[in-house]
Design a protein around this motif. Structure first.
Motif, PDB file in Angstrom:
ATOM      1  N   PHE A 237      -6.497  -3.615   1.790  1.00 15.52           N
ATOM      2  CA  PHE A 237      -6.054  -2.434   2.528  1.00 15.52           C
ATOM      3  C   PHE A 237      -6.977  -2.077   3.687  1.00 15.52           C
ATOM      4  O   PHE A 237      -6.547  -1.472   4.655  1.00 15.52           O
ATOM      5  N   ASN A 238      -8.248  -2.418   3.573  1.00 10.75           N
ATOM      6  CA  ASN A 238      -9.144  -2.074   4.674  1.00 10.75           C
ATOM      7  C   ASN A 238      -9.988  -3.275   5.081  1.00 10.75           C
ATOM      8  O   ASN A 238     -10.141  -4.243   4.333  1.00 10.75           O
ATOM      9  N   SER A 314       6.443   4.403   5.226  1.00 14.38           N
ATOM     10  CA  SER A 314       6.060   3.909   3.896  1.00 14.38           C
ATOM     11  C   SER A 314       7.221   3.283   3.141  1.00 14.38           C
ATOM     12  O   SER A 314       7.002   2.549   2.175  1.00 14.38           O
ATOM     13  N   GLU A 397      -5.308  -4.423  -5.156  1.00 15.90           N
ATOM     14  CA  GLU A 397      -4.835  -3.063  -5.455  1.00 15.90           C
ATOM     15  C   GLU A 397      -3.346  -2.918  -5.141  1.00 15.90           C
ATOM     16  O   GLU A 397      -2.917  -2.001  -4.442  1.00 15.90           O
ATOM     17  N   GLN A 399      -0.970  -1.883  -6.796  1.00 10.88           N
ATOM     18  CA  GLN A 399      -0.313  -0.663  -7.266  1.00 10.88           C
ATOM     19  C   GLN A 399      -0.295   0.420  -6.200  1.00 10.88           C
ATOM     20  O   GLN A 399       0.488   1.372  -6.280  1.00 10.88           O
ATOM     21  N   ASP A 400      -1.167   0.289  -5.190  1.00 10.74           N
ATOM     22  CA  ASP A 400      -1.215   1.281  -4.119  1.00 10.74           C
ATOM     23  C   ASP A 400      -0.352   0.897  -2.922  1.00 10.74           C
ATOM     24  O   ASP A 400      -0.312   1.622  -1.928  1.00 10.74           O
ATOM     25  N   CYS A 401       0.306  -0.243  -3.001  1.00 15.14           N
ATOM     26  CA  CYS A 401       1.169  -0.674  -1.900  1.00 15.14           C
ATOM     27  C   CYS A 401       2.385   0.238  -1.776  1.00 15.14           C
ATOM     28  O   CYS A 401       2.948   0.687  -2.778  1.00 15.14           O
ATOM     29  N   THR A 402       2.789   0.487  -0.556  1.00 10.49           N
ATOM     30  CA  THR A 402       4.025   1.232  -0.330  1.00 10.49           C
ATOM     31  C   THR A 402       5.205   0.269  -0.439  1.00 10.49           C
ATOM     32  O   THR A 402       5.025  -0.949  -0.327  1.00 10.49           O
ATOM     33  N   GLU A 405       5.242  -2.146   2.421  1.00 11.19           N
ATOM     34  CA  GLU A 405       4.296  -3.258   2.376  1.00 11.19           C
ATOM     35  C   GLU A 405       4.749  -4.332   1.404  1.00 11.19           C
ATOM     36  O   GLU A 405       4.573  -5.524   1.645  1.00 11.19           O
TER      37      GLU A 405
END
Length: 406
Positions: A237-238, A314, A397, A399-402, A405
Protein backbone atom coordinates in the motif's frame (compact mmCIF):
# COMPACT_ATOMS: atom_id res chain seq x y z
CA UNK A 1 -6.06 -27.41 0.08
CA UNK A 2 -6.44 -29.20 3.45
CA UNK A 3 -10.00 -30.52 3.12
CA UNK A 4 -9.81 -33.20 5.79
CA UNK A 5 -8.37 -30.90 8.42
CA UNK A 6 -11.07 -28.35 7.67
CA UNK A 7 -13.76 -31.02 7.86
CA UNK A 8 -12.36 -32.30 11.16
CA UNK A 9 -12.46 -28.92 12.88
CA UNK A 10 -15.83 -28.03 11.41
CA UNK A 11 -17.21 -31.33 12.64
CA UNK A 12 -15.89 -30.59 16.13
CA UNK A 13 -17.75 -27.27 15.95
CA UNK A 14 -20.92 -29.12 14.91
CA UNK A 15 -21.40 -27.14 11.73
CA UNK A 16 -24.39 -28.43 9.78
CA UNK A 17 -22.49 -28.93 6.55
CA UNK A 18 -19.76 -30.93 8.29
CA UNK A 19 -22.25 -33.10 10.18
CA UNK A 20 -24.07 -33.93 6.96
CA UNK A 21 -20.86 -34.63 5.05
CA UNK A 22 -19.50 -36.97 7.72
CA UNK A 23 -22.81 -38.82 7.93
CA UNK A 24 -22.74 -39.25 4.17
CA UNK A 25 -19.23 -40.73 4.34
CA UNK A 26 -20.18 -43.09 7.16
CA UNK A 27 -23.12 -44.42 5.18
CA UNK A 28 -21.13 -44.70 1.96
CA UNK A 29 -18.47 -46.90 3.59
CA UNK A 30 -20.88 -48.81 5.85
CA UNK A 31 -19.37 -47.41 9.04
CA UNK A 32 -22.44 -47.87 11.22
CA UNK A 33 -23.20 -49.45 14.57
CA UNK A 34 -25.34 -52.08 12.89
CA UNK A 35 -22.62 -53.09 10.43
CA UNK A 36 -20.36 -55.84 11.74
CA UNK A 37 -16.69 -55.09 11.16
CA UNK A 38 -17.41 -51.45 10.38
CA UNK A 39 -13.81 -50.53 11.22
CA UNK A 40 -12.89 -52.20 7.94
CA UNK A 41 -14.94 -49.50 6.24
CA UNK A 42 -12.65 -46.89 7.78
CA UNK A 43 -9.60 -48.66 6.38
CA UNK A 44 -11.32 -48.91 3.00
CA UNK A 45 -12.01 -45.16 3.09
CA UNK A 46 -8.37 -44.31 3.81
CA UNK A 47 -7.13 -46.66 1.09
CA UNK A 48 -9.37 -45.02 -1.50
CA UNK A 49 -8.78 -41.38 -0.54
CA UNK A 50 -5.04 -41.39 0.19
CA UNK A 51 -2.79 -39.41 -2.21
CA UNK A 52 -1.81 -41.12 -5.45
CA UNK A 53 1.88 -41.94 -5.10
CA UNK A 54 4.25 -44.73 -6.10
CA UNK A 55 3.89 -47.18 -3.18
CA UNK A 56 7.02 -49.29 -3.76
CA UNK A 57 9.58 -47.03 -2.13
CA UNK A 58 7.22 -45.97 0.66
CA UNK A 59 6.43 -49.57 1.63
CA UNK A 60 10.15 -50.25 2.01
CA UNK A 61 10.47 -47.31 4.39
CA UNK A 62 7.37 -48.35 6.35
CA UNK A 63 8.95 -51.77 6.77
CA UNK A 64 11.22 -50.29 9.45
CA UNK A 65 8.23 -49.55 11.69
CA UNK A 66 7.53 -52.16 14.42
CA UNK A 67 3.82 -52.30 13.57
CA UNK A 68 4.33 -52.83 9.84
CA UNK A 69 4.49 -56.67 9.75
CA UNK A 70 1.31 -57.06 11.76
CA UNK A 71 -0.52 -54.39 9.76
CA UNK A 72 0.58 -55.85 6.43
CA UNK A 73 -0.63 -59.31 7.45
CA UNK A 74 -3.98 -57.87 8.54
CA UNK A 75 -4.48 -56.13 5.19
CA UNK A 76 -3.51 -59.32 3.36
CA UNK A 77 -6.21 -61.30 5.19
CA UNK A 78 -8.99 -58.71 5.38
CA UNK A 79 -8.54 -57.02 2.00
CA UNK A 80 -7.46 -59.66 -0.52
CA UNK A 81 -8.79 -57.53 -3.38
CA UNK A 82 -6.13 -54.89 -2.72
CA UNK A 83 -3.25 -57.29 -3.39
CA UNK A 84 -3.71 -57.16 -7.15
CA UNK A 85 -4.01 -53.37 -7.37
CA UNK A 86 -0.82 -51.66 -8.56
CA UNK A 87 -1.73 -48.29 -7.05
CA UNK A 88 -1.25 -46.96 -3.51
CA UNK A 89 -4.49 -48.41 -2.10
CA UNK A 90 -2.73 -51.26 -0.31
CA UNK A 91 -0.09 -48.91 1.11
CA UNK A 92 -2.67 -46.53 2.60
CA UNK A 93 -4.65 -49.47 3.97
CA UNK A 94 -1.50 -50.63 5.77
CA UNK A 95 -0.96 -47.11 7.12
CA UNK A 96 -4.54 -46.98 8.41
CA UNK A 97 -4.17 -50.33 10.16
CA UNK A 98 -0.86 -49.25 11.70
CA UNK A 99 -2.63 -46.23 13.17
CA UNK A 100 -5.43 -48.44 14.50
CA UNK A 101 -2.84 -50.77 16.06
CA UNK A 102 -0.93 -47.91 17.70
CA UNK A 103 -0.59 -48.16 21.47
CA UNK A 104 0.84 -44.69 21.99
CA UNK A 105 1.50 -41.31 20.43
CA UNK A 106 5.07 -42.44 19.86
CA UNK A 107 3.88 -45.17 17.47
CA UNK A 108 2.29 -42.53 15.22
CA UNK A 109 5.30 -40.25 15.55
CA UNK A 110 7.49 -43.10 14.31
CA UNK A 111 5.11 -43.49 11.38
CA UNK A 112 5.52 -39.81 10.50
CA UNK A 113 9.28 -40.16 10.81
CA UNK A 114 9.14 -42.89 8.16
CA UNK A 115 7.38 -40.52 5.78
CA UNK A 116 9.93 -37.85 6.63
CA UNK A 117 12.69 -39.97 5.11
CA UNK A 118 14.41 -38.46 2.04
CA UNK A 119 13.39 -41.58 0.12
CA UNK A 120 9.70 -40.96 0.78
CA UNK A 121 7.68 -39.43 -2.04
CA UNK A 122 4.85 -38.52 0.32
CA UNK A 123 4.85 -35.07 1.91
CA UNK A 124 4.16 -34.52 5.58
CA UNK A 125 1.07 -32.52 4.60
CA UNK A 126 -0.36 -35.49 2.71
CA UNK A 127 0.20 -37.78 5.70
CA UNK A 128 -1.38 -35.34 8.15
CA UNK A 129 -4.40 -35.12 5.86
CA UNK A 130 -4.77 -38.91 6.10
CA UNK A 131 -4.52 -38.64 9.89
CA UNK A 132 -7.16 -35.91 9.95
CA UNK A 133 -9.37 -38.15 7.82
CA UNK A 134 -9.06 -40.95 10.37
CA UNK A 135 -9.49 -38.57 13.32
CA UNK A 136 -12.72 -37.22 11.82
CA UNK A 137 -14.25 -40.65 11.32
CA UNK A 138 -13.02 -42.02 14.66
CA UNK A 139 -14.59 -39.09 16.48
CA UNK A 140 -17.83 -39.57 14.54
CA UNK A 141 -17.83 -43.28 15.39
CA UNK A 142 -17.56 -42.47 19.09
CA UNK A 143 -20.46 -40.03 18.68
CA UNK A 144 -22.56 -42.91 17.38
CA UNK A 145 -21.52 -45.29 20.17
CA UNK A 146 -19.63 -47.54 17.78
CA UNK A 147 -17.34 -49.62 20.00
CA UNK A 148 -13.81 -48.40 19.30
CA UNK A 149 -11.13 -47.21 21.69
CA UNK A 150 -10.93 -43.47 22.19
CA UNK A 151 -7.19 -43.94 22.62
CA UNK A 152 -6.68 -44.07 18.86
CA UNK A 153 -8.28 -40.67 18.29
CA UNK A 154 -6.29 -39.29 21.21
CA UNK A 155 -3.02 -40.61 19.77
CA UNK A 156 -3.71 -38.94 16.42
CA UNK A 157 -4.90 -35.69 17.96
CA UNK A 158 -1.94 -35.40 20.33
CA UNK A 159 0.58 -36.25 17.62
CA UNK A 160 -0.86 -33.63 15.25
CA UNK A 161 -0.91 -31.09 18.05
CA UNK A 162 2.77 -31.68 18.76
CA UNK A 163 3.57 -31.29 15.07
CA UNK A 164 1.67 -28.05 14.61
CA UNK A 165 3.36 -26.44 17.59
CA UNK A 166 6.84 -27.44 16.51
CA UNK A 167 9.16 -25.27 14.41
CA UNK A 168 11.69 -26.07 11.74
CA UNK A 169 14.85 -24.20 10.73
CA UNK A 170 15.11 -23.07 7.13
CA UNK A 171 18.15 -21.76 5.32
CA UNK A 172 18.92 -18.02 5.22
CA UNK A 173 18.18 -15.82 2.22
CA UNK A 174 20.51 -15.56 -0.73
CA UNK A 175 23.76 -13.71 -0.22
CA UNK A 176 23.52 -9.93 -0.48
CA UNK A 177 19.92 -9.73 0.71
CA UNK A 178 18.56 -9.44 4.23
CA UNK A 179 15.75 -11.20 6.04
CA UNK A 180 12.87 -9.44 7.76
CA UNK A 181 14.28 -9.89 11.21
CA UNK A 182 17.96 -9.42 10.32
CA UNK A 183 18.66 -12.93 11.60
CA UNK A 184 20.74 -15.67 10.04
CA UNK A 185 17.96 -18.24 10.38
CA UNK A 186 14.20 -17.94 10.13
CA UNK A 187 12.03 -20.40 12.01
CA UNK A 188 8.89 -21.50 10.20
CA UNK A 189 5.94 -22.91 12.05
CA UNK A 190 4.10 -25.97 10.84
CA UNK A 191 1.35 -23.72 9.44
CA UNK A 192 3.89 -21.72 7.43
CA UNK A 193 5.54 -24.88 6.17
CA UNK A 194 2.21 -26.14 4.85
CA UNK A 195 1.85 -22.97 2.79
CA UNK A 196 5.30 -23.58 1.30
CA UNK A 197 4.24 -27.12 0.40
CA UNK A 198 1.38 -25.80 -1.75
CA UNK A 199 2.24 -24.77 -5.30
CA UNK A 200 -0.12 -22.09 -6.56
CA UNK A 201 -2.13 -22.93 -9.67
CA UNK A 202 -3.31 -20.50 -12.39
CA UNK A 203 -6.48 -18.69 -11.35
CA UNK A 204 -6.20 -19.85 -7.75
CA UNK A 205 -6.51 -17.55 -4.73
CA UNK A 206 -4.84 -18.44 -1.43
CA UNK A 207 -5.44 -16.38 1.72
CA UNK A 208 -2.93 -16.30 4.55
CA UNK A 209 -4.76 -15.18 7.68
CA UNK A 210 -2.76 -14.43 10.82
CA UNK A 211 -2.26 -11.71 13.40
CA UNK A 212 0.14 -8.82 12.85
CA UNK A 213 3.78 -9.73 13.35
CA UNK A 214 3.27 -13.48 13.04
CA UNK A 215 5.30 -13.83 9.84
CA UNK A 216 2.96 -13.50 6.87
CA UNK A 217 5.52 -11.57 4.82
CA UNK A 218 8.32 -13.91 5.92
CA UNK A 219 6.24 -16.78 4.58
CA UNK A 220 5.90 -15.03 1.21
CA UNK A 221 9.66 -14.50 1.10
CA UNK A 222 10.32 -18.18 1.68
CA UNK A 223 7.62 -19.12 -0.83
CA UNK A 224 9.29 -17.03 -3.52
CA UNK A 225 12.65 -18.58 -2.65
CA UNK A 226 11.28 -22.08 -2.95
CA UNK A 227 9.64 -21.49 -6.34
CA UNK A 228 12.44 -19.56 -8.04
CA UNK A 229 11.23 -20.64 -11.47
CA UNK A 230 8.09 -18.52 -10.99
CA UNK A 231 7.80 -14.74 -11.33
CA UNK A 232 5.91 -12.90 -8.60
CA UNK A 233 4.51 -9.39 -8.23
CA UNK A 234 4.42 -8.11 -4.64
CA UNK A 235 1.91 -5.29 -4.13
CA UNK A 236 2.00 -3.06 -1.05
CA UNK A 237 0.00 0.00 0.00
CA UNK A 238 2.85 2.42 0.57
CA UNK A 239 6.26 3.08 -0.93
CA UNK A 240 8.20 2.34 2.26
CA UNK A 241 6.85 -1.22 2.45
CA UNK A 242 7.52 -1.79 -1.25
CA UNK A 243 11.09 -0.49 -0.90
CA UNK A 244 11.68 -2.77 2.07
CA UNK A 245 10.30 -5.63 0.02
CA UNK A 246 12.96 -5.02 -2.64
CA UNK A 247 15.63 -5.71 -0.02
CA UNK A 248 13.87 -8.75 1.43
CA UNK A 249 12.46 -10.70 -1.50
CA UNK A 250 14.58 -12.74 -3.93
CA UNK A 251 15.14 -11.51 -7.47
CA UNK A 252 12.15 -13.32 -8.97
CA UNK A 253 9.83 -10.89 -7.14
CA UNK A 254 8.96 -7.40 -8.40
CA UNK A 255 7.86 -5.08 -5.59
CA UNK A 256 5.50 -2.20 -6.32
CA UNK A 257 2.62 -0.23 -4.85
CA UNK A 258 -0.86 -0.19 -6.36
CA UNK A 259 -0.45 3.49 -7.18
CA UNK A 260 2.94 3.02 -8.86
CA UNK A 261 1.39 0.55 -11.29
CA UNK A 262 -1.44 2.96 -12.02
CA UNK A 263 0.95 5.92 -12.30
CA UNK A 264 3.07 4.19 -14.92
CA UNK A 265 0.03 3.54 -17.05
CA UNK A 266 -2.27 6.51 -16.34
CA UNK A 267 -0.97 8.99 -13.77
CA UNK A 268 2.18 10.04 -15.62
CA UNK A 269 0.11 11.55 -18.44
CA UNK A 270 -1.56 13.93 -15.98
CA UNK A 271 1.79 14.78 -14.42
CA UNK A 272 3.20 15.67 -17.84
CA UNK A 273 0.27 18.04 -18.38
CA UNK A 274 0.64 19.62 -14.95
CA UNK A 275 -2.77 18.28 -13.96
CA UNK A 276 -1.74 15.95 -11.15
CA UNK A 277 -2.58 16.65 -7.52
CA UNK A 278 -0.57 14.28 -5.32
CA UNK A 279 -2.96 14.81 -2.41
CA UNK A 280 -6.73 14.48 -2.13
CA UNK A 281 -8.98 17.27 -3.34
CA UNK A 282 -9.85 19.29 -0.25
CA UNK A 283 -13.43 20.03 0.69
CA UNK A 284 -12.53 23.71 0.46
CA UNK A 285 -11.35 23.43 -3.16
CA UNK A 286 -14.38 21.33 -4.13
CA UNK A 287 -16.76 23.90 -2.65
CA UNK A 288 -15.35 26.52 -5.04
CA UNK A 289 -16.29 24.30 -7.99
CA UNK A 290 -19.95 24.05 -6.99
CA UNK A 291 -22.79 26.36 -7.94
CA UNK A 292 -24.62 28.18 -5.17
CA UNK A 293 -27.99 26.77 -4.21
CA UNK A 294 -30.49 28.57 -2.04
CA UNK A 295 -30.51 27.43 1.58
CA UNK A 296 -27.46 25.19 1.23
CA UNK A 297 -23.94 25.65 2.55
CA UNK A 298 -21.29 25.23 -0.14
CA UNK A 299 -18.88 23.79 2.41
CA UNK A 300 -21.36 21.10 3.53
CA UNK A 301 -22.14 20.25 -0.08
CA UNK A 302 -18.40 20.09 -0.73
CA UNK A 303 -18.14 17.49 2.03
CA UNK A 304 -20.94 15.43 0.48
CA UNK A 305 -19.40 15.55 -2.99
CA UNK A 306 -15.95 14.73 -1.59
CA UNK A 307 -17.31 11.68 0.21
CA UNK A 308 -19.25 10.62 -2.89
CA UNK A 309 -16.10 10.74 -5.01
CA UNK A 310 -14.12 8.91 -2.33
CA UNK A 311 -16.69 6.10 -2.19
CA UNK A 312 -16.74 5.86 -5.98
CA UNK A 313 -12.95 5.64 -6.21
CA UNK A 314 -12.94 2.81 -3.66
CA UNK A 315 -15.69 0.85 -5.40
CA UNK A 316 -15.51 -1.46 -8.39
CA UNK A 317 -18.35 0.45 -10.08
CA UNK A 318 -17.89 2.10 -13.46
CA UNK A 319 -20.23 5.04 -12.89
CA UNK A 320 -21.03 7.33 -9.97
CA UNK A 321 -24.47 6.60 -8.53
CA UNK A 322 -26.57 7.29 -5.43
CA UNK A 323 -25.05 4.29 -3.64
CA UNK A 324 -21.81 6.26 -3.37
CA UNK A 325 -23.39 9.17 -1.52
CA UNK A 326 -23.19 9.22 2.29
CA UNK A 327 -26.30 8.24 4.24
CA UNK A 328 -25.92 10.98 6.83
CA UNK A 329 -24.43 14.46 6.94
CA UNK A 330 -23.90 17.16 9.54
CA UNK A 331 -25.95 20.32 8.90
CA UNK A 332 -24.96 23.92 9.66
CA UNK A 333 -26.17 23.47 13.25
CA UNK A 334 -23.89 20.48 13.80
CA UNK A 335 -26.79 18.03 13.82
CA UNK A 336 -26.80 14.75 11.89
CA UNK A 337 -29.41 14.52 9.15
CA UNK A 338 -30.40 11.72 6.82
CA UNK A 339 -29.73 12.63 3.20
CA UNK A 340 -32.89 13.01 1.17
CA UNK A 341 -33.33 11.47 -2.27
CA UNK A 342 -33.10 14.93 -3.84
CA UNK A 343 -29.86 15.72 -2.00
CA UNK A 344 -28.39 12.41 -3.13
CA UNK A 345 -29.31 13.19 -6.72
CA UNK A 346 -27.66 16.62 -6.52
CA UNK A 347 -24.47 15.17 -4.99
CA UNK A 348 -24.26 12.56 -7.75
CA UNK A 349 -24.67 15.19 -10.48
CA UNK A 350 -22.03 17.44 -8.94
CA UNK A 351 -19.60 14.56 -8.38
CA UNK A 352 -20.07 13.42 -11.98
CA UNK A 353 -19.33 16.92 -13.25
CA UNK A 354 -16.12 17.17 -11.24
CA UNK A 355 -15.01 13.65 -12.23
CA UNK A 356 -15.68 14.43 -15.89
CA UNK A 357 -13.44 17.50 -15.73
CA UNK A 358 -10.77 15.73 -13.68
CA UNK A 359 -10.37 13.15 -16.44
CA UNK A 360 -9.71 15.76 -19.13
CA UNK A 361 -6.07 16.02 -20.08
CA UNK A 362 -6.75 19.16 -22.13
CA UNK A 363 -9.30 21.95 -22.05
CA UNK A 364 -8.81 23.07 -18.44
CA UNK A 365 -6.53 26.06 -18.88
CA UNK A 366 -6.86 27.17 -15.26
CA UNK A 367 -6.20 23.62 -14.06
CA UNK A 368 -8.93 23.80 -11.45
CA UNK A 369 -9.78 20.13 -11.90
CA UNK A 370 -6.61 18.20 -11.16
CA UNK A 371 -6.39 14.42 -11.16
CA UNK A 372 -5.68 12.85 -7.77
CA UNK A 373 -3.76 9.67 -6.94
CA UNK A 374 -6.95 7.81 -6.10
CA UNK A 375 -8.45 9.20 -9.29
CA UNK A 376 -5.81 7.79 -11.64
CA UNK A 377 -5.89 4.52 -9.68
CA UNK A 378 -9.62 4.41 -10.45
CA UNK A 379 -8.99 5.10 -14.13
CA UNK A 380 -6.43 2.31 -14.19
CA UNK A 381 -8.95 -0.06 -12.59
CA UNK A 382 -11.58 0.91 -15.15
CA UNK A 383 -9.12 0.18 -17.96
CA UNK A 384 -9.14 -3.48 -16.81
CA UNK A 385 -5.34 -3.90 -16.88
CA UNK A 386 -3.75 -7.26 -17.57
CA UNK A 387 -0.74 -7.91 -15.35
CA UNK A 388 1.04 -10.19 -17.77
CA UNK A 389 4.53 -11.44 -17.12
CA UNK A 390 3.80 -12.74 -13.62
CA UNK A 391 2.86 -16.22 -12.48
CA UNK A 392 1.33 -15.04 -9.20
CA UNK A 393 0.65 -11.86 -7.25
CA UNK A 394 1.39 -11.35 -3.55
CA UNK A 395 -0.93 -8.74 -2.01
CA UNK A 396 0.27 -7.37 1.30
CA UNK A 397 -2.52 -6.67 3.84
CA UNK A 398 -5.14 -7.77 1.32
CA UNK A 399 -7.91 -7.37 3.90
CA UNK A 400 -7.45 -3.60 3.60
CA UNK A 401 -7.88 -3.57 -0.17
CA UNK A 402 -10.86 -1.71 -1.55
CA UNK A 403 -13.18 -3.44 -4.05
CA UNK A 404 -11.62 -1.23 -6.71
CA UNK A 405 -8.12 -2.51 -5.96
CA UNK A 406 -9.23 -6.12 -5.86
Amino acid sequence: FIPWKKLYHRYLKREDWALQRVEQILQEFSITKEQQGCVLGLVRLVSSTGPRVDPSGVLQILGTHPLFPKAQLCVLRKFPDLQSKPGPEKMWAVVAVMVLFSDSVRDIQKLLECFGSPRSKVSVLEVTEVLHCMATLLFAMRDRSIPISNRIHYNIFYCLSLMENASGIVQPLEEGRVDLGSRADVKLTHEQQRILNHKIEPGQTVKIMAFAGTGKTSTLVKYAEKFRELKFLYLAFNKAVAEKGKKVFPRNVTCKTFHSLAFGSIGRHYKDKGKLNFSKMSVYSISFLLQSRKGQSLFIRGKLVSKTLENFFSSSDEEICEEHTPLWFKNTHGQMELMSREEKKISVEEAKEIWHNMKKLDGDAEKRYKMTCDGYLKLWQLSKPQLSGYDAIFVDEAQDCTPGEL
